[in-house]
Write an enzyme that holds these catalytic residues in place. Sequence first.
Site, PDB file in Angstrom:
ATOM      1  N   PRO A   2      36.049  35.554  38.057  1.00 15.77           N
ATOM      2  CA  PRO A   2      36.481  34.680  39.155  1.00 15.77           C
ATOM      3  C   PRO A   2      36.297  35.345  40.514  1.00 15.77           C
ATOM      4  CG  PRO A   2      38.088  34.694  37.379  1.00 15.77           C
ATOM      5  CD  PRO A   2      37.093  35.764  37.072  1.00 15.77           C
ATOM      6  N   GLU A   3      35.750  34.590  41.452  1.00 14.12           N
ATOM      7  CA  GLU A   3      35.521  35.091  42.799  1.00 14.12           C
ATOM      8  C   GLU A   3      36.343  34.272  43.792  1.00 14.12           C
ATOM      9  OE1 GLU A   3      31.284  35.458  43.432  1.00 14.12           O
ATOM     10  OE2 GLU A   3      30.964  36.188  41.398  1.00 14.12           O
ATOM     11  N   LYS A  54      39.885  37.625  46.804  1.00 14.60           N
ATOM     12  CA  LYS A  54      39.987  37.689  45.347  1.00 14.60           C
ATOM     13  C   LYS A  54      41.422  37.928  44.889  1.00 14.60           C
ATOM     14  CE  LYS A  54      35.316  39.185  44.126  1.00 14.60           C
ATOM     15  NZ  LYS A  54      34.535  40.129  43.307  1.00 14.60           N
TER      16      LYS A  54
END
Length: 392
Positions: A2-3, A54
């Site tokens: 995930p970014e 993030k």
Amino acid sequence: MPEGPELHLASHFVNEACKGLVFGGCVDKSPVSRNPEVPFESSAYCISASARGKELRLTLSPLPGAQPPQEPLALIFHFGMSGSFQLAPGDALPPHAHLRFYTAPPGPRLALCFVDIRRFGRWDLGGQWQPGRGPCVLLEYEQFRLCPPRKNVLRNLADKAFDRPICEALLDQRFFNGIGNYLRAEILHRLKVPPFQKARTVLEALRQRRQSPELTLSQKIRAKLWNPDLLELCHSVPKEVVQLGGKGYGPERGEEDFAAFRAWLRCYSIPGMSSLRDRHGRTIWFQGDAGPLAPKGHAGHGEALLGSLEPSSPRRPASSRIQKTPQSLERGRGWDDWRPRAAAEPRNQRSRLIPYPWSLRGRQTPSRMVSFLASTSAHWTWWPVRLPKGRR
């Protein structure tokens, strides 16, 4: 992994899913998780979320009259490689739900779960954003980009991080908070910038970019929309992913979400593109020239060489590999005496590389040494050695 866009979408999901819900009791942690216990208990509290780069902050806020009296508590979540939030029935928790927040009665019992299959995600108490991270490329774009011009990046170009290739510099969260592996590939592909071009060389050019003062405001805006630079794409490309909607880009999020994301991609993991591993072992996808700082030797070209010698891997299409064998492996080191040219043989008959004898490090069993010597003896050349007098 995930970014920035995925963390942003996750915060939206939490806020929408928890709107109107009242949570109560203790926060339940999975016994297999190594993350800290959450010392929070309240008869009635609400949950809200916000994201920055993030990181995602979850805030537990007691409602008026809740017992025992409790101050709000904030947690900072790092999703690792597979973290996400899910709202599930309290008696049917999803697998790998390592942190659970249960709703209070009356009404059906629900649980907001932090789900992490690989357990690389973590949470920290205190609610403070990790120090040293730069402005979020999504939500703090004005600070990221505007006056003084691109201050967070361009004023720090003397930093040694910009001695590295631009594909590695884009992962430095001190300057590009929220940019990750697929975003860097898409940004560099749109600019047609070689991923292994020196970062300082790419960013220094932005200092020289000046718009003509004779342009009207609408012309300046049009020029930026049609010809954005790297810092502008660091904001607009993640924003496009957020506008796709959904809960994320992984196939586990649902085929509908994943199909939309897959159709949006232009470079990352696309057949026909080339790929190399950077200094940290992460694969960068690109088209055309890799750049002057492309990895050389075993670390950089091993993947390309194996791609030309081995059958296609089911995890990545063969067309996405670099097909040319490096010259350093074709000539020199004595390999030409015995290794057949990969390009001259049919794919199903290509020979595998045989390691040097000294590549067998550590203690070896006699059977392994004998089998190794037997398999490689056909390629050796034996030379007579004249011993000096007294040692014959």
